[in-house]
Design a protein around this motif. Structure first.
Motif, PDB file in Angstrom:
ATOM      1  N   GLN A  94      37.370  50.640  30.925  1.00 11.03           N
ATOM      2  CA  GLN A  94      37.585  49.203  30.842  1.00 11.03           C
ATOM      3  C   GLN A  94      36.542  48.442  31.656  1.00 11.03           C
ATOM      4  OE1 GLN A  94      41.640  48.293  31.671  1.00 11.03           O
ATOM      5  NE2 GLN A  94      42.324  49.231  29.800  1.00 11.03           N
ATOM      6  N   ARG A  95      35.964  49.115  32.627  1.00  7.35           N
ATOM      7  CA  ARG A  95      34.890  48.501  33.402  1.00  7.35           C
ATOM      8  C   ARG A  95      33.793  49.535  33.587  1.00  7.35           C
ATOM      9  NH1 ARG A  95      36.822  44.339  37.871  1.00  7.35           N
ATOM     10  NH2 ARG A  95      34.613  43.966  37.668  1.00  7.35           N
ATOM     11  N   ARG A 101      29.868  46.112  43.753  1.00  5.79           N
ATOM     12  CA  ARG A 101      30.835  45.760  44.792  1.00  5.79           C
ATOM     13  C   ARG A 101      30.285  46.102  46.179  1.00  5.79           C
ATOM     14  NH1 ARG A 101      36.563  48.720  45.849  1.00  5.79           N
ATOM     15  NH2 ARG A 101      35.126  50.391  46.364  1.00  5.79           N
ATOM     16  N   LYS A 108      49.712  55.003  40.654  1.00 11.56           N
ATOM     17  CA  LYS A 108      48.367  55.223  41.239  1.00 11.56           C
ATOM     18  C   LYS A 108      47.913  53.895  41.842  1.00 11.56           C
ATOM     19  CE  LYS A 108      44.189  57.807  39.998  1.00 11.56           C
ATOM     20  NZ  LYS A 108      43.161  57.126  40.713  1.00 11.56           N
ATOM     21  N   ASP A 160      45.473  53.079  43.746  1.00 12.99           N
ATOM     22  CA  ASP A 160      44.056  52.706  43.853  1.00 12.99           C
ATOM     23  C   ASP A 160      43.387  52.548  42.491  1.00 12.99           C
ATOM     24  OD1 ASP A 160      44.144  55.322  43.217  1.00 12.99           O
ATOM     25  OD2 ASP A 160      42.730  56.022  44.731  1.00 12.99           O
ATOM     26  N   ALA A 161      44.184  52.581  41.408  1.00 12.32           N
ATOM     27  CA  ALA A 161      43.585  52.387  40.073  1.00 12.32           C
ATOM     28  C   ALA A 161      43.140  50.940  39.938  1.00 12.32           C
ATOM     29  CB  ALA A 161      44.601  52.731  38.995  1.00 12.32           C
ATOM     30  N   THR A 162      41.933  50.731  39.395  1.00 11.82           N
ATOM     31  CA  THR A 162      41.440  49.351  39.297  1.00 11.82           C
ATOM     32  C   THR A 162      42.085  48.630  38.122  1.00 11.82           C
ATOM     33  OG1 THR A 162      39.594  50.268  38.108  1.00 11.82           O
ATOM     34  CG2 THR A 162      39.177  49.610  40.365  1.00 11.82           C
ATOM     35  N   SER A 222      41.786  46.048  34.978  1.00 11.03           N
ATOM     36  CA  SER A 222      40.700  45.697  34.051  1.00 11.03           C
ATOM     37  C   SER A 222      40.384  44.204  34.141  1.00 11.03           C
ATOM     38  CB  SER A 222      41.083  46.058  32.623  1.00 11.03           C
ATOM     39  OG  SER A 222      42.059  45.162  32.157  1.00 11.03           O
ATOM     40  N   LYS A 223      39.218  43.843  33.602  1.00  9.05           N
ATOM     41  CA  LYS A 223      38.801  42.426  33.669  1.00  9.05           C
ATOM     42  C   LYS A 223      39.778  41.540  32.907  1.00  9.05           C
ATOM     43  CE  LYS A 223      33.883  42.512  34.590  1.00  9.05           C
ATOM     44  NZ  LYS A 223      32.551  42.542  34.079  1.00  9.05           N
ATOM     45  N   ALA A 261      36.685  39.354  40.485  1.00 12.69           N
ATOM     46  CA  ALA A 261      36.487  40.524  39.609  1.00 12.69           C
ATOM     47  C   ALA A 261      35.517  41.534  40.236  1.00 12.69           C
ATOM     48  CB  ALA A 261      35.972  40.077  38.256  1.00 12.69           C
ATOM     49  N   ASP A 262      34.528  41.032  40.975  1.00 12.00           N
ATOM     50  CA  ASP A 262      33.520  41.924  41.554  1.00 12.00           C
ATOM     51  C   ASP A 262      34.059  42.784  42.685  1.00 12.00           C
ATOM     52  OD1 ASP A 262      31.632  41.002  39.836  1.00 12.00           O
ATOM     53  OD2 ASP A 262      30.874  39.465  41.200  1.00 12.00           O
ATOM     54  N   ASP A 263      35.230  42.392  43.234  1.00  9.05           N
ATOM     55  CA  ASP A 263      35.819  43.195  44.324  1.00  9.05           C
ATOM     56  C   ASP A 263      36.591  44.394  43.789  1.00  9.05           C
ATOM     57  OD1 ASP A 263      34.755  41.549  46.174  1.00  9.05           O
ATOM     58  OD2 ASP A 263      36.550  40.312  46.429  1.00  9.05           O
ATOM     59  N   LEU A 264      36.678  44.530  42.477  1.00  9.71           N
ATOM     60  CA  LEU A 264      37.414  45.632  41.832  1.00  9.71           C
ATOM     61  C   LEU A 264      38.817  45.810  42.433  1.00  9.71           C
ATOM     62  CD1 LEU A 264      34.560  48.314  41.715  1.00  9.71           C
ATOM     63  CD2 LEU A 264      35.243  46.796  39.896  1.00  9.71           C
TER      64      LEU A 264
END
Lengths: 456, 123
Positions: A436-437, A445, B32, B34-36, B38-39, B70-73
């Motif tokens: 997704q990314r 980051r 989970k 620590d799973a990111t 999505s945008k 968004a850039d900080d995930l």
């Protein structure tokens, strides 16, 4: 310091990644280790590709025809000229230039058109068969014969693609272009991209025709088709002996070629770079996690290998992997990964604008804690094509003092040294799996975190 | 912080969205943390937080936080933690704007006396 493994596009400051163009981007100093496989033209559903194959075989068979009609010298000269195509830059040469075949080999090839009744009657159907009949002919020659016989098409393709992506063209004379009407080779004055140093013309080749080895190849024939000895359970033929046998018994070749034609659906072009699958990425990550820091049991070497394989895939297609490079600084052996900065993301454009990085350098350090000297080693290496941006791939977070050191470097020299640690690699693989990314966002980051800490 | 009828309507809508968001994200974080995110999810989450900020005004739960970058995930754990803060703050605001008319039933103090549930028991 110049570009590492420079490509034509980097030389012209074009922001193109390999995945986004239909041709293989040529290296300037060496060949691409791939070959044009004429079988991919033969099996192509495109009428254009198939017609090129028809034209190619008609031209090759014509050489056999004129040799039989007493013009052996003329056929031999043409064949020798066709045997090397430096303009495309494919094969194994480290210098982008190769040697042509000798007269003896050319004569042996032409003798096939006297010797094999099928060729006398119907002509040859696949150029690759020559490998199975003549010693000294292998995949690079087949590729070169093909490229030379379709050179006129490749010139048009190169002009079209160059104009599309913005590669500058220069007036140049291309030698030995086959004219299908007069059936002779002639020089042609055209506009093509040229090698910046040698000034020689460069031809672009569609990726869809490239393979590491031709579909019909001697190695495959020898391994899978030649009958094994009953007692020893292995092929007992010597190469030259087998080639001589094939010339006398064309049926063996015919059977093999028919078999390969039937399996044509399995024949695909080889990609220039293939990302590792998610399972392999997870395996590499687990391998890295298990490795101790330091050099014990070659842990540093294993770490570097695993990180190289992982990062080359993680950053694709935004950063094309260029090379690994070993260097020595103050007696320490250092291994770097070099990536082409394709600048297809705003973040990468920023890196190029702000730091002048046309290539990104990543230094690998399998140490428990990064020291001041490690940062300085990377800092000393930056500059010129790498710009003032470097990535330090290491195991753990930078100690506070070292972090401050990188910020001080920014303040005094406007140099950015960005850490990528095990945690980041883990997150990259997660993103790679989720799809997704882009895993590149992890590097972004890390960079943004660094810039937030830096004084304005 | 007394709200007018229009603000209560907005508050009801944002409470419903935040409850849903918190439920989803806390479940994902348990799996989970620590799973990111999505945008696409992050755009939705930031939209809900913007609505919540509009209702809360100065009473935002975290003075330094407005929305996710968004850039900080950000991870599911990050979102779950922030969503919990907003859920709790909005519950306080709700409690200040509901009444029970002397029975077990609770109502918003708006023009229509819209029914609601009793204040959540605090631990």
């Amino acid at each position: 310091m110049s570009l590492v493994r420079p490509r034509l596009t980097e030389h012209h400051q074009l922001a193109l990644n390999q995945a986004s163009v239909s041709f293989a981007i040529p290296f300037l100093d060496e060949d691409l280790p791939l070959y044009v496989d004429p079988f991919l033209l033969w099996k192509s559903p495109s009428q254009q590709d198939h017609s090129l194959h028809v034209g190619l075989m008609a031209a090759f068979n014509h050489l056999g025809h004129i040799a039989r009609k007493g013009k052996g010298d003329q056929a031999r000269d043409i064949l020798i000229q066709l045997s090397e195509c430096d303009e495309v830059g494919l094969g194994n040469s480290a210098t982008r230039s190769g040697k042509r075949i000798g007269t003896a080999t050319a004569d042996t090839i032409l003798s096939l058109f006297h010797q094999i009744p099928k060729y006398v009657q119907d002509g040859m159907e696949h150029l690759e068969e020559v490998q199975l009949l003549v010693d000294g002919i292998s995949k690079d020659r087949i590729s070169d014969f093909t490229c030379n016989l379709i050179k006129s098409f490749l010139i048009d393709y190169t002009i079209e693609e160059s104009e599309r992506v913005g590669i500058p063209l220069s007036d140049v004379v291309v030698p030995a272009v086959y004219n299908p009407r007069t059936r002779i080779l002639q020089n042609e004055a055209v506009k093509l991209p040229v090698h910046p140093i040698s000034g020689k013309p460069l031809l672009l080749v569609p990726k869809r025709w490239l393979r590491h080895a031709p579909w019909i190849s001697y190695d495959d024939y020898f391994k899978a088709y030649v009958p094994k000895d009953d007692r020893l359970n292995e092929v007992t033929w010597e190469r030259v002996q087998l080639l001589a046998y094939n010339r006398q018994n064309y049926g063996a070749i015919e059977g093999y070629v028919k078999l390969k034609e039937r399996a044509a659906a399995d024949c695909h072009n080889d990609p220039l770079f293939k990302q590792i699958p998610v399972v392999s990425a997870r395996r590499k990550l687990a391998e890295i996690a298990k490795l101790p820091s330091g050099k014990e049991g070659n842990a540093d070497r294993k770490y570097e290998d695993a990180v190289t394989a992982l990062l080359a895939s993680m950053f694709y297609p935004h950063l094309d992997f260029a090379d690994t490079q070993a260097r020595t600084d103050s007696g320490a052996q250092i291994r770097d990964l070099i990536f082409y900065n394709n600048r297809d993301e705003e973040f990468l454009k920023d890196i190029e604008r702000q730091f002048g990085s046309r290539q990104l350098v990543m230094e690998l350090k399998n140490v428990k804690a990064v020291e001041r000297e490690h940062v300085n080693q990377l800092h000393r290496y930056l500059g010129n094509e790498f710009g003032q941006f470097g990535v330090l791939v290491t195991r753990n977070r930078l100690p506070r003092a070292i972090r401050q050191n990188t910020i001080d470097l920014w303040s005094s020299k406007r140099t950015a040294i960005i850490p990528l640690i095990d945690e980041d690699l883990n997150l990259m693989v997660d993103l790679f799996e989720q799809k997704q990314r882009a895993p590149l966002d992890v590097l972004k980051r890390s960079y943004l975190t660094f810039t937030k800490e830096c004084p304005v | 912080m007394p709200l007018n009828s229009e603000q209560m309507k907005s508050a009801r809508a944002v409470i419903a969205k935040l409850d849903g968001l918190y439920g989803e994200m806390s479940a994902a974080a348990r799996k989970k943390s620590d799973a990111t995110v999505s945008k696409f999810q992050l755009n939705v989450i930031n939209g809900i937080l913007a609505d919540a900020n509009a209702v809360l005004g100065e009473r935002r739960p975290l003075a330094d936080f407005v929305s996710f970058e968004a850039d900080d995930l950000p991870s599911t754990g990050d979102v779950s933690m922030i969503a919990a803060q907003y859920v709790e703050t909005l519950e306080i605001i709700r409690c200040e704007n509901i009444e029970n008319h002397g029975s077990q039933r609770w109502y918003w103090r708006d023009q229509d006396n819209t029914p609601t549930v009793a204040p959540r028991a605090r631990k």
